[in-house]
Design a protein around this motif. Structure first.
Motif, PDB file in Angstrom:
ATOM      1  N   LYS A 221       0.821  -1.212   0.000  1.00 21.61           N
ATOM      2  CA  LYS A 221       0.000   0.000   0.000  1.00 21.61           C
ATOM      3  C   LYS A 221       0.858   1.266   0.000  1.00 21.61           C
ATOM      4  CE  LYS A 221      -3.745   2.339   2.365  1.00 21.61           C
ATOM      5  NZ  LYS A 221      -4.773   2.310   3.386  1.00 21.61           N
ATOM      6  N   TYR A 222       2.001   1.204   0.712  1.00 24.78           N
ATOM      7  CA  TYR A 222       2.815   2.418   0.832  1.00 24.78           C
ATOM      8  C   TYR A 222       4.097   2.354   0.004  1.00 24.78           C
ATOM      9  CZ  TYR A 222      -0.592   3.552   4.332  1.00 24.78           C
ATOM     10  OH  TYR A 222      -1.782   3.810   4.952  1.00 24.78           O
ATOM     11  N   GLY A 223       4.097   1.503  -1.013  1.00 25.18           N
ATOM     12  CA  GLY A 223       5.237   1.462  -1.933  1.00 25.18           C
ATOM     13  C   GLY A 223       6.518   0.967  -1.289  1.00 25.18           C
ATOM     14  N   GLY A 224       6.392   0.178  -0.244  1.00 27.87           N
ATOM     15  CA  GLY A 224       7.590  -0.334   0.421  1.00 27.87           C
ATOM     16  C   GLY A 224       7.870  -1.771   0.053  1.00 27.87           C
ATOM     17  N   LYS A 225       8.674  -2.423   0.884  1.00 28.66           N
ATOM     18  CA  LYS A 225       9.059  -3.806   0.614  1.00 28.66           C
ATOM     19  C   LYS A 225       8.924  -4.648   1.876  1.00 28.66           C
ATOM     20  CE  LYS A 225      12.195  -3.023  -3.172  1.00 28.66           C
ATOM     21  NZ  LYS A 225      13.518  -2.511  -3.482  1.00 28.66           N
ATOM     22  N   THR A 226       8.929  -5.963   1.656  1.00 28.99           N
ATOM     23  CA  THR A 226       8.828  -6.898   2.779  1.00 28.99           C
ATOM     24  C   THR A 226       9.886  -7.983   2.638  1.00 28.99           C
ATOM     25  OG1 THR A 226       6.451  -6.519   2.806  1.00 28.99           O
ATOM     26  CG2 THR A 226       7.250  -8.428   4.043  1.00 28.99           C
ATOM     27  N   ASN A 227      10.620  -8.219   3.703  1.00 28.44           N
ATOM     28  CA  ASN A 227      11.561  -9.345   3.707  1.00 28.44           C
ATOM     29  C   ASN A 227      10.889 -10.572   4.301  1.00 28.44           C
ATOM     30  OD1 ASN A 227      13.597  -7.763   2.685  1.00 28.44           O
ATOM     31  ND2 ASN A 227      14.608  -7.425   4.668  1.00 28.44           N
ATOM     32  N   LEU A 228      11.264 -11.718   3.762  1.00 29.92           N
ATOM     33  CA  LEU A 228      10.911 -12.975   4.408  1.00 29.92           C
ATOM     34  C   LEU A 228      12.135 -13.374   5.220  1.00 29.92           C
ATOM     35  CD1 LEU A 228       9.392 -15.623   4.897  1.00 29.92           C
ATOM     36  CD2 LEU A 228      10.265 -16.448   2.703  1.00 29.92           C
ATOM     37  N   ARG A 229      11.943 -13.453   6.532  1.00 32.22           N
ATOM     38  CA  ARG A 229      13.088 -13.841   7.363  1.00 32.22           C
ATOM     39  C   ARG A 229      12.735 -15.066   8.194  1.00 32.22           C
ATOM     40  NH1 ARG A 229      13.772 -10.458  12.038  1.00 32.22           N
ATOM     41  NH2 ARG A 229      14.103  -8.815  10.529  1.00 32.22           N
ATOM     42  N   PHE A 230      13.456 -16.130   7.973  1.00 34.88           N
ATOM     43  CA  PHE A 230      13.235 -17.313   8.795  1.00 34.88           C
ATOM     44  C   PHE A 230      13.909 -17.090  10.140  1.00 34.88           C
ATOM     45  CE2 PHE A 230      12.416 -18.884   4.575  1.00 34.88           C
ATOM     46  CZ  PHE A 230      11.220 -19.547   4.792  1.00 34.88           C
ATOM     47  N   ASP A 231      13.090 -17.183  11.159  1.00 37.70           N
ATOM     48  CA  ASP A 231      13.563 -16.929  12.513  1.00 37.70           C
ATOM     49  C   ASP A 231      14.065 -18.265  13.062  1.00 37.70           C
ATOM     50  OD1 ASP A 231      13.983 -15.746  14.901  1.00 37.70           O
ATOM     51  OD2 ASP A 231      11.966 -14.912  15.093  1.00 37.70           O
ATOM     52  N   ASP A 232      15.235 -18.663  12.580  1.00 37.48           N
ATOM     53  CA  ASP A 232      15.689 -20.036  12.849  1.00 37.48           C
ATOM     54  C   ASP A 232      16.808 -20.066  13.887  1.00 37.48           C
ATOM     55  OD1 ASP A 232      17.540 -18.785  11.273  1.00 37.48           O
ATOM     56  OD2 ASP A 232      17.847 -20.458   9.901  1.00 37.48           O
ATOM     57  N   THR A 233      16.527 -19.477  15.040  1.00 36.04           N
ATOM     58  CA  THR A 233      17.560 -19.445  16.079  1.00 36.04           C
ATOM     59  C   THR A 233      17.420 -20.581  17.077  1.00 36.04           C
ATOM     60  OG1 THR A 233      16.174 -17.922  17.326  1.00 36.04           O
ATOM     61  CG2 THR A 233      17.898 -16.952  15.963  1.00 36.04           C
ATOM     62  N   ASN A 234      16.377 -21.384  16.938  1.00 37.21           N
ATOM     63  CA  ASN A 234      16.209 -22.526  17.834  1.00 37.21           C
ATOM     64  C   ASN A 234      16.456 -23.801  17.040  1.00 37.21           C
ATOM     65  OD1 ASN A 234      15.490 -24.465  19.629  1.00 37.21           O
ATOM     66  ND2 ASN A 234      13.364 -23.831  19.846  1.00 37.21           N
ATOM     67  N   PRO A 235      17.656 -24.383  17.175  1.00 39.72           N
ATOM     68  CA  PRO A 235      18.022 -25.483  16.277  1.00 39.72           C
ATOM     69  C   PRO A 235      17.186 -26.745  16.470  1.00 39.72           C
ATOM     70  CG  PRO A 235      19.640 -25.244  18.031  1.00 39.72           C
ATOM     71  CD  PRO A 235      18.701 -24.088  18.150  1.00 39.72           C
ATOM     72  N   VAL A 236      16.536 -26.875  17.627  1.00 40.12           N
ATOM     73  CA  VAL A 236      15.949 -28.167  17.963  1.00 40.12           C
ATOM     74  C   VAL A 236      14.699 -28.500  17.153  1.00 40.12           C
ATOM     75  CG1 VAL A 236      15.144 -29.623  19.854  1.00 40.12           C
ATOM     76  CG2 VAL A 236      16.866 -27.881  20.272  1.00 40.12           C
ATOM     77  N   THR A 237      13.849 -27.506  16.926  1.00 35.72           N
ATOM     78  CA  THR A 237      12.539 -27.809  16.340  1.00 35.72           C
ATOM     79  C   THR A 237      12.458 -27.484  14.851  1.00 35.72           C
ATOM     80  OG1 THR A 237      11.859 -25.613  17.009  1.00 35.72           O
ATOM     81  CG2 THR A 237      11.260 -27.412  18.466  1.00 35.72           C
TER      82      THR A 237
END
Ligand code: ATP
Ligand code: MG
Length: 557
Positions: free
Chosen positions: A60-76
């Motif tokens: 809507k506001y001409g910006g951008k979006t990152n996809l970030r995998f929040d993968d700081t927990n190795p176990v699951t």
């Protein structure tokens, strides 16, 4: 239900107001949001709301979006989940500017930790988790300082390096921020920044045996990417103070965290942990079971990306938790499928009709694929002497105003002819074997010169042309409106009648060509799509939603 208002008529939501203000005052010249899933399960409808919000605001506001995998927990975490998440976001109709992984920032985040230690803002603590908890205090009493709190910078640097080098057991040491053990915000009482974990990570392998906690990874990742508006759910409100403390101490990009209420939907659960239990304990056939509130399940069931986005928009964003009605989603999908789906005839519970005066081999009729859409074309429907209609559409002793088939009564067969019922043939037990009718050749749909008017129109199939199909009808997965809030285990509230399989249904032959991406309205029955379990000679269709809202709270009993 109200039609959606046009863009310019709608009131801004609170995030749109904030962003418009930031752009107007020049605080930001463009916006950058992120969607940060933890790859520990499949995305669900709640994530769809967050995706719609983060990607939608940027669009809507001409910006951008990152996809970030929040993968700081190795176990699951697992690569299977990474792939499914990407597929689901694309399917919902969004594309990300960059695909990032919090684990790519491990070196940088480690540097940030060293910086805090050097500044005297973090320390290595040898207390056990139990001791830490015991010394934390309560919301009305201050906690007490760890005896290790005043270690020298040199000692902390040395110990932290040894933690990284794998010199200590899990739980033997942690890194804590040195903030304030008397803070009214319990989270600010020297929160844990790093813990030891000897676990294999899906991307970094065995390179690390220390991992940053959420509070020392999320805001840092936002800052590294220069995220302007970091949107999360309400339970993170108390974490905002740590988020801001880290940004100030590290002097990094000042991302800002904003919170909105989680999307909750009636008659289902919306947490990956709970959904995983349903999968692992075989209450459903998998993450993509059509009864699941996962994107994969909804896709398989026949929900469309547009209907899901529309639902998110109508549910909107709130600052307080509430329960959204699943019927709103069903309304959205009906509204779309009514406009876009191909009409087909399928008899669910057949009874045989013989047209006694029909002498030809067959007649090929034509009918529009979709009367709501001008250019949707036509399909051919064969008509012959022996047909199936729904058992419920015939009554031997009908009540008044029964406008379907009854002896001496006339009805129209959809896209075909008017027929008059003359009698039935039964077996010794009284079961109907055949219903006998005559047809009126001049009453052919579209070319009707008979001058007759009838009240009812029935769907039907020609027996020798029909294909046998399996139909799967779904009901609510839970008997309770909000199973997560019920006493005891949420699984006690599973609706054991949520799947109804009809094996003996007959479809018009055009459905042989159905593809999984097509959507159908089975006349008078509901909206359906082909399931992936179909084979060449055994077609399976899922009911996405009934034609009208029929669910009552009866299921609850
Ligand atoms: P779950 O409890 O299902 O595991 P989560 O919040 O832990 O959910 P994440 O993968 O960490 O799941 O979330 C990714 C993003 O989606 C986060 O920004 C989170 O706030 C958002 N999100 C998750 N569930 C919902 C929900 N029900 N409504 C709105 N946003 C949600
Ligand atoms: Mg999570």
């Amino acid at each position: 239900m109200e039609p959606l208002k046009k863009e310019e008529e709608k009131a801004l939501n609170f995030l749109e107001e904030i962003i418009e203000n930031d752009l107007r005052t020049g605080k930001h010249t463009s916006i950058l949001t992120r969607f940060p899933p933890e790859p520990n399960g499949y995305l669900h409808l709640g994530h769809a709301s967050s995706i719609w919000l983060n990607f939608g605001l940027a669009q809507k506001y001409g910006g951008k979006t990152n996809l970030r995998f929040d993968d700081t927990n190795p176990v699951t975490e697992d690569t299977e989940y990474v792939e499914s998440i990407k597929e689901d976001i694309k399917w919902l109709g969004y594309s990300w500017a960059n695909e990032f992984y919090a684990s790519d920032y491990f070196d940088k985040i480690y540097e940030f930790a060293m910086q805090l230690i050097r500044q005297g803002d973090a320390y290595v603590d040898d207390l056990t988790p139990d001791e830490i908890a015991a010394m934390k205090g309560t919301p009305i009493e201050p906690g007490s300082n760890s005896p290790f709190r005043d270690r020298s910078v040199e000692e902390n640097l040395e110990l932290f390096a040894q933690m990284k080098a794998g010199k200590f057991e899990e739980g033997a040491k942690i890194l804590r921020a040195k903030i304030d053990m008397a803070s009214p915000n319990m989270l600010l009482r020297d929160p844990i920044l790093y813990r030891i974990k000897f676990a294999h990570h899906h991307r970094t392998g065995d390179a690390w045996c220390i991992y940053p906690m959420y509070d020392f990874a999320h805001g840092q990742s936002d800052a590294i990417e220069n995220i302007t508006h970091s949107i999360c759910t309400l339970e993170f409100i108390p974490h905002r103070a740590i988020y801001d403390w880290c940004i100030a101490k590290l002097n990094i990009y000042p991302s800002h965290q904003y919170e909105f209420a989680r999307l909750n939907v009636s008659y289902t659960v919306m947490s990956k942990r709970k959904l995983l239990q349903l999968v692992n304990e075989n209450h459903v056939s998998g993450w993509d079971d059509p009864r699941m509130p996962t994107i994969a399940g909804m896709r398989r069931r026949g929900y469309t990306p547009r209907a899901i986005r529309e639902f998110c928009e109508r549910a909107g964003i709130a600052k307080r938790d509430k329960l959204n009605e699943i019927s709103l989603l069903e309304f959205c999908v009906r509204e779309e499928l009514n406009k876009t789906s191909f009409r087909r005839m399928v008899v669910f519970n057949p009874v045989k009709v013989v047209i006694t005066n029909f002498v030809e081999e067959e007649v090929l009729l034509e009918s529009e694929n979709n009367p709501e859409e001008e250019h949707s074309g036509v399909r051919t429907i064969p008509f012959s002497k022996e047909l199936y209609i729904e058992h419920e559409d015939f009554m031997e002793n009908p009540p008044k105003k029964f406008f379907r088939m009854a002896i001496g009564q006339s009805v129209r067969l959809k896209s075909a002819y008017i027929v008059t019922c003359n009698g039935v043939i039964k077996d010794e037990a009284g079961n109907i074997l055949e219903i006998h009718c005559t047809y009126i050749p001049e009453s052919k749909s579209g070319h009707d010169t008979s001058g007759l008017k009838v009240q009812g129109t029935l769907h039907w199939v020609s027996i020798k042309h029909a294909i046998g199909v399996e139909l799967r009808e779904y009901d609510r997965l839970f008997k309770s409106e909000n199973p997560a809030l019920e006493e005891g285990d949420f699984k006690e509230y599973i609706n054991s009648d949520s799947l109804n399989i009809i094996m003996n249904a007959f479809a018009e032959p055009a459905l042989k060509e159905a593809t999984e991406s097509q959507r159908f309205q089975f006349l008078r029955k509901g909206y359906f799509c082909k399931d992936k379990d179909s084979t060449l000679d055994h077609l399976v269709f899922n009911r996405t939603v009934s034609l009208k809202e029929s669910f009552t709270k009866e299921v609850k009993k």
